[in-house]
Design a protein around this motif. Structure first.
Motif, PDB file in Angstrom:
ATOM      1  N   VAL A   1       0.901  -1.113  -0.096  1.00  0.00           N
ATOM      2  CA  VAL A   1      -0.146  -0.255   0.138  1.00  0.00           C
ATOM      3  C   VAL A   1       1.100   1.274  -0.002  1.00  0.00           C
ATOM      4  O   VAL A   1       1.840   1.207   0.674  1.00  0.00           O
TER       5      VAL A   1
ATOM      6  N   THR B   1       0.587   5.452   0.502  1.00  0.00           N
ATOM      7  CA  THR B   1       0.038   6.665   0.775  1.00  0.00           C
ATOM      8  C   THR B   1       0.826   7.841   0.761  1.00  0.00           C
ATOM      9  O   THR B   1       1.825   7.765   1.107  1.00  0.00           O
TER      10      THR B   1
ATOM     11  N   CYS C   1      -5.638   5.791   8.342  1.00  0.00           N
ATOM     12  CA  CYS C   1      -5.193   5.029   7.221  1.00  0.00           C
ATOM     13  C   CYS C   1      -4.262   3.944   7.574  1.00  0.00           C
ATOM     14  O   CYS C   1      -4.242   2.717   7.159  1.00  0.00           O
TER      15      CYS C   1
ATOM     16  N   VAL D   1      -4.684  -0.370   7.325  1.00  0.00           N
ATOM     17  CA  VAL D   1      -3.709  -0.925   6.707  1.00  0.00           C
ATOM     18  C   VAL D   1      -3.139  -1.878   7.748  1.00  0.00           C
ATOM     19  O   VAL D   1      -2.985  -3.264   7.478  1.00  0.00           O
TER      20      VAL D   1
ATOM     21  N   VAL E   1       1.215  -7.375   4.397  1.00  0.00           N
ATOM     22  CA  VAL E   1       1.165  -5.947   3.602  1.00  0.00           C
ATOM     23  C   VAL E   1       2.502  -5.015   4.071  1.00  0.00           C
ATOM     24  O   VAL E   1       2.802  -5.027   4.999  1.00  0.00           O
TER      25      VAL E   1
ATOM     26  N   HIS F   1       3.465  -1.376   3.902  1.00  0.00           N
ATOM     27  CA  HIS F   1       2.911  -0.034   4.047  1.00  0.00           C
ATOM     28  C   HIS F   1       4.059   1.184   3.341  1.00  0.00           C
ATOM     29  O   HIS F   1       4.656   1.498   4.448  1.00  0.00           O
TER      30      HIS F   1
END
Length: 64
Positions: free
Chosen positions: A6, A8, A21, A25, A32, A34
């Motif tokens: 992910v 951002t 956010c 996540v 994942v 981030h």
């Protein structure tokens, strides 16, 4: 095992939104990484880097 990423992008002006956010996540059950990309202000980068440096799957970068 497959993982997700992910990305951002933030200017740091809405920290509450970024915290929300990050929380979402982190709550994923799928592995994942981030990536948080700070755009503009180096002070924001250092603030976020220090805030998230101990969370292994969060990487903070700077785009200036």
């Amino acid at each position: 095992m497959k993982t997700a990423a992910v990305v951002t992008v933030t200017s740091g002006k809405r920290m509450e939104m970024l915290d929300n956010c990050v929380s979402h996540v982190q709550s994923q059950t799928y592995p994942v990484t981030h990536y948080i990309l700070c755009d503009g202000n180096p002070d924001t980068f250092f603030t976020l880097f220090n805030k998230y440096k101990d969370i292994q799957n969060i990487k903070v970068g700077f785009w200036g």
